[in-house]
Design an enzyme around this catalytic site. Sequence first.
Site, PDB file in Angstrom:
ATOM      1  N   TRP A 102      57.534   5.173 -35.207  1.00 30.95           N
ATOM      2  CA  TRP A 102      57.781   3.774 -35.601  1.00 30.95           C
ATOM      3  C   TRP A 102      58.558   3.044 -34.524  1.00 30.95           C
ATOM      4  O   TRP A 102      58.279   1.881 -34.219  1.00 30.95           O
ATOM      5  CB  TRP A 102      58.522   3.722 -36.939  1.00 30.95           C
ATOM      6  CG  TRP A 102      57.722   4.280 -38.076  1.00 30.95           C
ATOM      7  CD1 TRP A 102      58.037   5.364 -38.842  1.00 30.95           C
ATOM      8  CD2 TRP A 102      56.448   3.806 -38.570  1.00 30.95           C
ATOM      9  NE1 TRP A 102      57.053   5.586 -39.781  1.00 30.95           N
ATOM     10  CE2 TRP A 102      56.077   4.647 -39.638  1.00 30.95           C
ATOM     11  CE3 TRP A 102      55.602   2.755 -38.215  1.00 30.95           C
ATOM     12  CZ2 TRP A 102      54.889   4.472 -40.357  1.00 30.95           C
ATOM     13  CZ3 TRP A 102      54.415   2.577 -38.925  1.00 30.95           C
ATOM     14  CH2 TRP A 102      54.074   3.432 -39.983  1.00 30.95           C
ATOM     15  N   ASP A 170      65.661  -0.918 -37.826  1.00 30.02           N
ATOM     16  CA  ASP A 170      64.615  -0.616 -38.795  1.00 30.02           C
ATOM     17  C   ASP A 170      65.184   0.468 -39.708  1.00 30.02           C
ATOM     18  O   ASP A 170      65.393   1.599 -39.282  1.00 30.02           O
ATOM     19  CB  ASP A 170      63.363  -0.114 -38.065  1.00 30.02           C
ATOM     20  CG  ASP A 170      62.261   0.332 -39.017  1.00 30.02           C
ATOM     21  OD1 ASP A 170      62.448   0.255 -40.242  1.00 30.02           O
ATOM     22  OD2 ASP A 170      61.194   0.752 -38.510  1.00 30.02           O
ATOM     23  N   LYS A 194      59.556   2.648 -49.378  1.00 28.10           N
ATOM     24  CA  LYS A 194      60.174   3.962 -49.232  1.00 28.10           C
ATOM     25  C   LYS A 194      61.316   4.137 -50.236  1.00 28.10           C
ATOM     26  O   LYS A 194      61.387   5.134 -50.922  1.00 28.10           O
ATOM     27  CB  LYS A 194      60.721   4.151 -47.806  1.00 28.10           C
ATOM     28  CG  LYS A 194      59.719   3.846 -46.702  1.00 28.10           C
ATOM     29  CD  LYS A 194      58.888   5.039 -46.294  1.00 28.10           C
ATOM     30  CE  LYS A 194      57.623   4.661 -45.534  1.00 28.10           C
ATOM     31  NZ  LYS A 194      57.830   3.973 -44.262  1.00 28.10           N
TER      32      LYS A 194
HETATM   33  C1  LIG Z   1      56.979   3.399 -43.102  1.00 28.98           C
HETATM   34  C2  LIG Z   1      57.768   2.892 -41.965  1.00 28.98           C
HETATM   35  C3  LIG Z   1      57.376   1.745 -41.244  1.00 28.98           C
HETATM   36  C4  LIG Z   1      56.105   1.002 -41.525  1.00 28.98           C
HETATM   37  O1  LIG Z   1      56.222   0.260 -42.673  1.00 28.98           O
HETATM   38  P1  LIG Z   1      55.041  -0.717 -43.154  1.00 28.98           P
HETATM   39  O2  LIG Z   1      55.714  -1.458 -44.268  1.00 28.98           O
HETATM   40  O3  LIG Z   1      53.916   0.140 -43.595  1.00 28.98           O
HETATM   41  O4  LIG Z   1      54.659  -1.596 -42.024  1.00 28.98           O
HETATM   42  C5  LIG Z   1      58.192   1.318 -40.220  1.00 28.98           C
HETATM   43  N1  LIG Z   1      59.321   1.956 -39.904  1.00 28.98           N
HETATM   44  C6  LIG Z   1      59.729   3.067 -40.562  1.00 28.98           C
HETATM   45  C7  LIG Z   1      60.995   3.749 -40.166  1.00 28.98           C
HETATM   46  C8  LIG Z   1      58.967   3.566 -41.611  1.00 28.98           C
HETATM   47  O5  LIG Z   1      59.355   4.668 -42.272  1.00 28.98           O
END
Ligand SMILES: *Cc1c(COP(=O)(O)O)cnc(C)c1O
Length: 361
Positions: A102, A170, A194
């Site tokens: 990511w 993030d 998540k």
């Molecule tokens: C799942 C995830 C993403 C992507 O998320 P989306 O909402 O599917 O774009 C980005 N960063 C991390 C750390 C993730 O676990």
Amino acid sequence: MSTRAHNFNAGPSILPVSVVEQTAKAILDFNNSGMGIMEISHRSKDFEKVIQEAQADLLTLMGLSDKDYSVVFVGGGASLQFSMVPMNFLRKKADYVVTGEWATKAAKEAKLFGEVKEAASSKDKNFNYIPQNLALSGDADYVHITTNNTLYGTRWNQMPNVGNVPLVADMSSDFLSRELDYSKFKLIYAGAQKNVGPAGVTVVVLHKGWAAECAKDNLPTMLKYKTHMDNGSMFNTPPALPVYVSGLTFKWLLKNGGLKAIEQTNNQKAAMVYGAIDAHPEFYKATVTSKTDRSTMNVTWRLPSEALEEKFLNEAKARKMIGLKGHRAVGGIRASIYNACPVESCQALAQFMEEFYKANK
Ligand SMILES: *Cc1c(COP(=O)(O)O)cnc(C)c1O
């Protein structure tokens, strides 16, 4: 509700039962209005209350003031934030710490908007650790980190010191999983699916002063944070149902002792699973080499062979343990044990691991 599975899915993932039950009711009839939550106007008083409470509750959980921070709900997933962050804030140069897939994707998008300096990377060891020494520019517009690396099972347990440079994170896969000094960050984003709610909404917590001072203005309306900040995330129709469910999750956390309490439970759960791994290191091999980099949200490990891994997954499934297959970038097993994953599921997993070891060592 039928018996729930032991849900170890990486995302979308398990939500608190009480939240799911309240949502099910509200889908049929919200506040005795004779209409479901998906069927009411986002401009109604009832929905305004939902979104405003969600914003206020989130700041309370994080120990932040609405004088300093805005909560923005947008669509597009965390992946759109990979673009929106640099689009709004990268004027010249940004530093990215590349700790996984990511983070790699985030850095790639940023390159479209300016110079990107890779301050550190753990790619040399398939992202199985958090780099300690960062080569920071010092004069970057911001530093971007990924606090928890969902695929690889690593987490920043100590946040990096970036001096006066704005820190952007993030936090998709460890959002609201622990107490932190959140005021150290100028911008935090997390896809809801998540740790917070259903897919379809992304939560952005943004420092107002930084946004006012540093955000670019000549951008498409919907891609400017300012648009959403100025309009309470109601410039257009927000993802109403995901916002509603996320709000319920925030209330669930507050009711159960906030981040301090959930962090304790998360530590307890993680200790069970890591304990089962560490009890038999010649059989269960943790993929994260340094214990201080271990995630409490995504636990990753290998077995002696792929055949045994497949057997493990099949037997786990027979015990209603779902979602344990590791990401293909790492292989093996991954247990995602987010906030809503009950202690009992981690207990059941640890017990199964012990039994599986005895039967297959
Ligand atoms: C799942 C995830 C993403 C992507 O998320 P989306 O909402 O599917 O774009 C980005 N960063 C991390 C750390 C993730 O676990």
